[in-house]
Design a protein around this motif. Structure first.
Motif, PDB file in Angstrom:
ATOM      1  N   ALA A  59      16.110  61.340  35.640  1.00  0.00           N
ATOM      2  CA  ALA A  59      16.238  60.142  34.804  1.00  0.00           C
ATOM      3  C   ALA A  59      16.177  58.923  35.695  1.00  0.00           C
ATOM      4  N   GLN A  60      15.383  57.924  35.275  1.00  0.00           N
ATOM      5  CA  GLN A  60      15.340  56.693  36.069  1.00  0.00           C
ATOM      6  C   GLN A  60      16.700  56.022  36.003  1.00  0.00           C
ATOM      7  N   SER A  61      17.133  55.525  37.116  1.00  0.00           N
ATOM      8  CA  SER A  61      18.458  54.920  37.165  1.00  0.00           C
ATOM      9  C   SER A  61      18.491  53.854  38.251  1.00  0.00           C
ATOM     10  N   PHE A  62      19.643  53.339  38.546  1.00  0.00           N
ATOM     11  CA  PHE A  62      19.743  52.337  39.599  1.00  0.00           C
ATOM     12  C   PHE A  62      21.117  52.388  40.232  1.00  0.00           C
ATOM     13  N   ARG A  63      21.173  51.859  41.439  1.00  0.00           N
ATOM     14  CA  ARG A  63      22.446  51.702  42.137  1.00  0.00           C
ATOM     15  C   ARG A  63      22.742  50.234  42.307  1.00  0.00           C
ATOM     16  N   PHE A  64      23.987  49.928  42.418  1.00  0.00           N
ATOM     17  CA  PHE A  64      24.365  48.524  42.577  1.00  0.00           C
ATOM     18  C   PHE A  64      25.734  48.425  43.254  1.00  0.00           C
ATOM     19  N   ASP A  65      26.017  47.234  43.726  1.00  0.00           N
ATOM     20  CA  ASP A  65      27.355  46.905  44.200  1.00  0.00           C
ATOM     21  C   ASP A  65      27.837  45.726  43.365  1.00  0.00           C
ATOM     22  N   LEU A  66      29.118  45.470  43.399  1.00  0.00           N
ATOM     23  CA  LEU A  66      29.667  44.277  42.761  1.00  0.00           C
ATOM     24  C   LEU A  66      30.227  43.367  43.842  1.00  0.00           C
ATOM     25  N   LYS A  67      29.859  42.089  43.756  1.00  0.00           N
ATOM     26  CA  LYS A  67      30.319  41.126  44.745  1.00  0.00           C
ATOM     27  C   LYS A  67      31.133  40.038  44.055  1.00  0.00           C
ATOM     28  N   THR A  69      32.136  36.458  43.521  1.00  0.00           N
ATOM     29  CA  THR A  69      31.489  35.180  43.839  1.00  0.00           C
ATOM     30  C   THR A  69      32.483  34.173  44.421  1.00  0.00           C
ATOM     31  N   LYS A  70      33.780  34.512  44.347  1.00  0.00           N
ATOM     32  CA  LYS A  70      34.789  33.593  44.901  1.00  0.00           C
ATOM     33  C   LYS A  70      35.122  33.928  46.356  1.00  0.00           C
ATOM     34  N   CYS A  71      35.430  35.199  46.623  1.00  0.00           N
ATOM     35  CA  CYS A  71      35.894  35.554  47.976  1.00  0.00           C
ATOM     36  C   CYS A  71      34.864  36.368  48.768  1.00  0.00           C
ATOM     37  N   GLY A  72      33.786  36.768  48.124  1.00  0.00           N
ATOM     38  CA  GLY A  72      32.726  37.478  48.843  1.00  0.00           C
ATOM     39  C   GLY A  72      32.951  38.969  49.008  1.00  0.00           C
ATOM     40  N   LEU A  73      34.056  39.485  48.481  1.00  0.00           N
ATOM     41  CA  LEU A  73      34.337  40.918  48.606  1.00  0.00           C
ATOM     42  C   LEU A  73      33.248  41.737  47.902  1.00  0.00           C
ATOM     43  N   ILE A  74      32.730  42.761  48.589  1.00  0.00           N
ATOM     44  CA  ILE A  74      31.722  43.638  47.993  1.00  0.00           C
ATOM     45  C   ILE A  74      32.331  45.014  47.765  1.00  0.00           C
ATOM     46  N   THR A  75      32.189  45.511  46.544  1.00  0.00           N
ATOM     47  CA  THR A  75      32.647  46.870  46.217  1.00  0.00           C
ATOM     48  C   THR A  75      31.421  47.700  45.892  1.00  0.00           C
TER      49      THR A  75
END
Lengths: 180, 111
Positions: A59-67, A69-75
């Motif tokens: 199945a076509q899918s995607f990966r991502f991170d969440l950032k 926008t205030k402190c720059g933390l990436i999960t």
């Protein structure tokens, strides 16, 4: 310390498209899933130790991170295989009990699920599930309804679950246009 | 622009229960992955997809409505699921391009 003080405002970043492959070993009946960035999903059978893996689905899918926008933390969300919306198929399932309880407030329940086999792969932590829930609620902007995301660990039986999985497969429209 | 106003102006067919709401923009894709990454709340989603899992994507992002183009017939189970989750489904015999052109004509644009 900055991380604890920030009331995070999440944005989806590092989006990368690929495929989620589901494969099965017909000698051991074991099912496994993984994500690949290959442009064409692999179809070949292959041997790995005691297993002889055959592709069941891609199945076509995607990966991502969440950032934030205030402190720059990436999960990162590399452990997330997908989301599915609970449709209330089993009244004894804990997810459906939560869905029933929240439905009057227009809070819709989604299940975040990871890769298989569940006990062999790293799964999403409760903290990450909460971040994902916050992200979608922030993105929705709506005060009239909300999203609740729960772990797949509380699904009673995946094999009989009729939740609607958000995935790009089985999407072929089989109905002809009206009047034709 | 209100959803009901768009329905009236473009003669869109209403397939589900409807709650009037503000439409902020238009999103076009036939991939749920694209909806997940790029659609915005209160968008009108133009697609040819009619599978039940479209409802879970629209609901997750809280889009204003989905419009099934090219006169594709939406299965009854998709309509029933949409009604349960207050997702609005509309349809039109126009192609996606034709409908997009008409939406621009009445003042809507991509967000």
């Amino acid at each position: 310390m900055q991380e604890e003080k920030c009331s995070h405002s999440w944005k989806m970043v590092n989006i990368a498209y690929g495929f989620v492959i589901t494969e099965k070993c017909y000698q051991t009946d074991k099912v496994a899933t993984y994500f690949t960035f290959e442009h064409k999903p692999p179809l070949e059978e292959y041997r790995e130790g005691d297993h002889f893996w055959n592709v069941m689905e891609s199945a076509q899918s995607f990966r991502f991170d969440l950032k934030c926008t205030k402190c720059g933390l990436i999960t990162t969300f590399n452990e997330l295989m997908g989301l599915m919306m609970c449709t209330g198929c089993d009244k004894t399932c804990e997810v459906d009990i939560i869905r029933e309880k929240l439905a009057s407030d227009r809070t819709w329940v989604y299940v975040a699920f990871g890769f298989l086999p569940i006990n062999e792969r790293k799964q999403l932590t409760q903290e990450k599930i909460l971040i994902l829930e916050n992200y979608f609620n922030q993105r929705r902007k709506s005060s009239k309804s909300r999203i609740k995301i729960v772990s797949h660990e509380i699904v009673k039986n995946f094999a009989t679950c009729y939740a609607e999985v958000i995935k790009d497969i089985d999407m072929l429209c089989l109905t002809a246009p009206e009047g034709e | 622009m209100k959803l009901q106003e768009i329905i009236d102006k473009l003669d869109l067919k209403i397939l589900t229960n409807i709650e009037d709401k503000e439409v902020e923009g238009v999103f076009i894709s036939d991939m749920l992955s694209d909806v997940m990454t790029s659609a915005k709340p209160d968008d009108l989603w133009l697609t040819v997809q009619t599978h039940t899992n479209t409802v879970s994507a629209v609901n997750l992002i809280d889009m204003a409505a989905m419009v099934v183009t090219q006169g594709k017939v939406v299965p009854q189970n998709t309509i029933e699921l949409a009604n349960r989750y207050h997702v609005v489904i509309l349809s039109t015999p126009y192609t996606t391009f034709e409908l997009a052109t008409k939406l621009v004509g009445i003042g809507l644009k991509a967000t």
